[in-house]
Write a protein that holds these residues in place. Sequence first.
Motif, mmCIF file in Angstrom:
data_model
loop_
_atom_site.group_PDB
_atom_site.id
_atom_site.type_symbol
_atom_site.label_atom_id
_atom_site.label_comp_id
_atom_site.label_asym_id
_atom_site.label_seq_id
_atom_site.Cartn_x
_atom_site.Cartn_y
_atom_site.Cartn_z
ATOM 1 N N SER A 33 0.831 -1.207 0.000
ATOM 2 C CA SER A 33 0.000 0.000 0.000
ATOM 3 C C SER A 33 0.862 1.252 0.000
ATOM 4 C CB SER A 33 -0.927 0.008 1.226
ATOM 5 O OG SER A 33 -1.884 -1.013 1.154
ATOM 6 N N ALA A 37 0.795 4.079 -2.748
ATOM 7 C CA ALA A 37 0.611 5.485 -2.382
ATOM 8 C C ALA A 37 1.673 6.353 -3.038
ATOM 9 C CB ALA A 37 0.663 5.645 -0.862
ATOM 10 N N CYS A 91 -4.386 12.286 -2.299
ATOM 11 C CA CYS A 91 -4.774 12.170 -0.898
ATOM 12 C C CYS A 91 -5.952 11.214 -0.697
ATOM 13 C CB CYS A 91 -5.100 13.553 -0.329
ATOM 14 S SG CYS A 91 -5.688 13.537 1.376
ATOM 15 N N THR A 94 -5.508 7.500 -2.149
ATOM 16 C CA THR A 94 -4.459 6.773 -1.422
ATOM 17 C C THR A 94 -4.945 6.334 -0.048
ATOM 18 O OG1 THR A 94 -2.670 7.942 -2.557
ATOM 19 C CG2 THR A 94 -2.164 7.000 -0.405
ATOM 20 N N ILE A 95 -5.580 7.227 0.681
ATOM 21 C CA ILE A 95 -6.051 6.886 2.027
ATOM 22 C C ILE A 95 -7.156 5.832 1.965
ATOM 23 C CG2 ILE A 95 -7.266 7.791 4.057
ATOM 24 C CD1 ILE A 95 -5.728 10.398 3.687
ATOM 25 N N ALA A 98 -5.543 2.483 1.291
ATOM 26 C CA ALA A 98 -4.792 1.996 2.452
ATOM 27 C C ALA A 98 -5.733 1.470 3.535
ATOM 28 C CB ALA A 98 -3.916 3.115 3.005
ATOM 29 N N VAL A 99 -6.825 2.175 3.786
ATOM 30 C CA VAL A 99 -7.799 1.726 4.785
ATOM 31 C C VAL A 99 -8.402 0.393 4.373
ATOM 32 C CG1 VAL A 99 -10.039 2.241 5.835
ATOM 33 C CG2 VAL A 99 -8.309 4.040 5.626
ATOM 34 N N ILE A 194 -0.189 2.150 7.465
ATOM 35 C CA ILE A 194 -0.031 3.434 8.158
ATOM 36 C C ILE A 194 0.864 4.366 7.345
ATOM 37 C CG2 ILE A 194 1.005 4.535 10.182
ATOM 38 C CD1 ILE A 194 0.007 2.154 11.833
ATOM 39 N N ILE A 197 -1.192 5.828 4.566
ATOM 40 C CA ILE A 197 -2.099 6.870 5.059
ATOM 41 C C ILE A 197 -1.329 8.159 5.329
ATOM 42 C CG2 ILE A 197 -3.569 7.551 7.001
ATOM 43 C CD1 ILE A 197 -4.454 4.603 7.171
ATOM 44 N N CYS A 198 -0.137 8.032 5.919
ATOM 45 C CA CYS A 198 0.689 9.218 6.187
ATOM 46 C C CYS A 198 1.080 9.922 4.889
ATOM 47 C CB CYS A 198 1.941 8.824 6.970
ATOM 48 S SG CYS A 198 1.626 8.346 8.681
ATOM 49 N N GLY A 200 -0.651 9.851 2.110
ATOM 50 C CA GLY A 200 -1.867 10.498 1.639
ATOM 51 C C GLY A 200 -2.130 11.809 2.360
#
Length: 321
Positions: A33, A37, A91, A94-95, A98-99, A194, A197-198, A200
């Motif tokens: 992921s 991202a 953003c 990507t988030i 990842a989730v 994680i 997410i960061c 993103g």
Amino acid sequence: MSSGSTKAVLTAIAGNSMVTVAKFIGFAFSGSSALLAEAVHSLADTANQGMLYLGLRRSQREADLNHHFGYGQERYFWNLVSAVTIFFLGCVYTIMHAVEQLRHDHTPELSWIPFLIIGFAFVVEGYSFFVALVEFRRQAEEAGKSFRTYFVETRDPTTLAVLIEDAVAVCGLVLALVGMGLAAWTGSAIFDGIAAICIGLLMGGLAWFLAATNRKFLLNRSNDEVNDIATKLWQADKQVQHVQRVNSIVLSPDDTLLMAEIELREETIFSSMSQEEIKQAVRFMGKLDEIRRALEDDVSRIAPETQHIFIEFTIPKKQAG
């Protein structure tokens, strides 16, 4: 067009295009992921820098009947569009991905290939960042300002955008490397997710910064530096009694529209006139002001949305013969 800004943009486009392909290949091999991202990050940067270049090109068009002051603000518009692209493509997507990966506890298959691609990206994006940094420092020196001051006050969004994007890209690579490294070491997908997410969120912050920076120049922002220079020069001039108003609008990094109302000293105007000539001149100036107000009222009455009117009178041409 600024050759330095163009070089920075074209370098970034070339570098990000290569890195985007490499990162997507790395994601295909690993399913990471964090690497996805970064691939989306580079794709967004490539699209963004393409828009920056488009803005540079279009902003150089000459003024015409529909755009009397040229197309300089095209540069700010396309920078704003690119910020929106980064936000939604980089953003949000990507988030969300990842989730979703974290929900399914998808563990990436991390061989040496993804890490090799991260190293390649470091070299390419690091070089692009260096080119943008050198150009930005050169512009700051030409403006006679420190790096920090020019960073805050610059009216050129292009080089600043490339500089910030490349800096964020390098930070994103660090996050991806840490997330992938911890995931490979622990066998847990949570670190990879994680990190994604960061990355993103990092792109979301970048999009907000770019949007805010360019928004102010699309709202007829004044050029305070030019205002101060004009005011100080005119106030120091012996012919000037009072500077009543100084207004400006930034049309592009290289173009500012300046408007002013200045009261001249009587002795400057009437120094070589007789009393009778002075009376005639005063009547003449009063007549000009009357005509100006009448012309403004004519337009405002029919087109009330015309809130700001600036009329400059010219001397009639002498009749031939």
